[in-house]
Design an enzyme around this catalytic site. Structure first.
Site, PDB file in Angstrom:
ATOM      1  CB  ILE A 198       4.841   1.146   4.025  1.00  0.00           C
ATOM      2  CG1 ILE A 198       4.041   0.622   5.334  1.00  0.00           C
ATOM      3  CG2 ILE A 198       4.591   2.617   3.824  1.00  0.00           C
ATOM      4  CD1 ILE A 198       2.391   1.008   4.904  1.00  0.00           C
ATOM      5  CE  LYS A 199       4.360   0.358  -4.951  1.00  0.00           C
ATOM      6  NZ  LYS A 199       3.482  -0.100  -5.942  1.00  0.00           N
ATOM      7  CG  LEU A 200       7.800   4.818   2.007  1.00  0.00           C
ATOM      8  CD1 LEU A 200       8.921   4.206   2.770  1.00  0.00           C
ATOM      9  CD2 LEU A 200       6.974   5.848   2.327  1.00  0.00           C
ATOM     10  CB  THR A 224      -0.901   0.040   1.134  1.00  0.00           C
ATOM     11  OG1 THR A 224      -1.980  -1.065   1.308  1.00  0.00           O
ATOM     12  CG2 THR A 224      -1.730   1.257   1.271  1.00  0.00           C
TER      13      THR A 224
END
Length: 317
Positions: free
Chosen positions: A125-127, A89
């Site tokens: 967690i997408k960054l 996400t």
């Protein structure tokens, strides 16, 4: 005959790149990835409009940002009912140059997942792989929050992510290919620059070799594919995230798939680690026109789609 997809799964963890979770089960991926563009695309389909409408209805008096977070979690939760592994996400691309706010947003997303009964081990967690995004990942990883570093187009980005202890990186094969093809214009020779010579494929192979040579644990997940040829050329990569259209093509194909990447058979091994202090990182990234341009473009596109999603939500209030 065994399908190309089944053969690929012998060497690589297959991940579905979609917000359209109704398509997932037929391909039996281990993990799934989403991004703002995929969620925007999904909520405009009749099958998913009720999720958007219910999320807005349940939180009508809250901020748009609040509603978007809950929409992301609604999709992620549904996806996790179908797949055995992890869902990625993404943090709002507009935070790509703000480490603190990226960390805060990641904390919010993890809390929402945990409130929905989802353990954090199932969340990535997408960054964006900016300097600030990588610093955010370094902090989050130490807290036990696993990160998927996206919009990655260069070895220096990959090296910095590995040094920061990121769980996983997503080098963008197709967008690298797009850039070189556009630069070449009429001089582009697909026969010469396809297959193993595809510049996107070569970039992932270089990163994979670098990681395995120096013993980094960060997972390499090829992403942003344009063709099944690009996918097949990376068989053996730790993971590959693939759109439903290309998953279907692999499912329908009986092409023989052989392992192309292996930690036990590395070629052109690097002899030195990449320097990744902030000044070196910024200079090396700036020095690579393709990576600089595609990173900036990717952030702009994801940010623009976040704005479009906000407008959809506002229209339903």
């Amino acid at each position: 005959m065994t399908t190309a997809l089944d053969q690929l799964k012998q060497y690589t963890t297959v991940v579905a790149d979609t917000g359209d979770f109704q398509q997932l089960a037929q391909y039996q991926p281990q993990d799934a990835t989403t991004n703002p563009s995929l969620i925007l695309k999904a909520v405009q389909k009749d099958a998913y409009k009720p999720i958007l409408e219910k999320t807005v209805r349940d939180h009508r008096n809250e901020s748009t940002d609040f509603i978007i977070d809950r929409l992301l979690i609604a999709f992620g939760t549904e996806i996790l009912k179908i797949i055995p592994g992890r869902v990625s996400t993404e943090v709002d691309a507009r935070l790509s140059f703000d480490a603190k706010r990226s960390i805060d947003k990641a904390h919010e997303l993890i809390k929402l997942y945990e409130a929905a009964g989802i353990e954090r081990d199932r969340i990535l967690i997408k960054l964006a792989s900016t300097w600030e995004g990588i610093r955010a990942a370094e902090t989050l990883q130490k807290e036990g929050i696993k990160c998927n570093m996206t919009l990655l187009f260069s070895l220096v980005q990959a090296a910095a992510c590995a040094e920061a202890g990121a769980q996983l990186i997503s080098p963008f094969v197709g967008r690298i290919y797009d850039w070189y093809k556009k630069q070449a214009g009429a001089d582009w020779d697909e026969a010469k620059n396809g297959g193993a010579n595809d510049p996107g494929v070569q970039s992932v192979r270089r990163i994979y070799t670098y990681y395995k040579t120096f013993g980094y644990k960060t997972e390499v997940m090829g992403a942003s594919f344009r063709t099944t040829s690009q996918i097949v050329e990376l068989a053996g990569c730790d993971l590959l995230t693939i759109s439903p259209d290309l998953l279907q093509k692999l499912h329908d194909s009986n092409e023989t798939v052989t392992r192309k990447l292996s930690p036990d058979a590395l070629h052109d091994k690097p002899t030195e680690r990449v320097a990744i202090d902030e000044a070196s990182f910024r200079f090396q990234l700036n020095d690579e026109a393709m990576a600089t341009e595609k990173l900036a473009e990717g952030i702009r596109v994801f940010a623009a789609d976040a704005v479009k999603l906000e407008k959809l939500i506002e229209a339903l209030r």
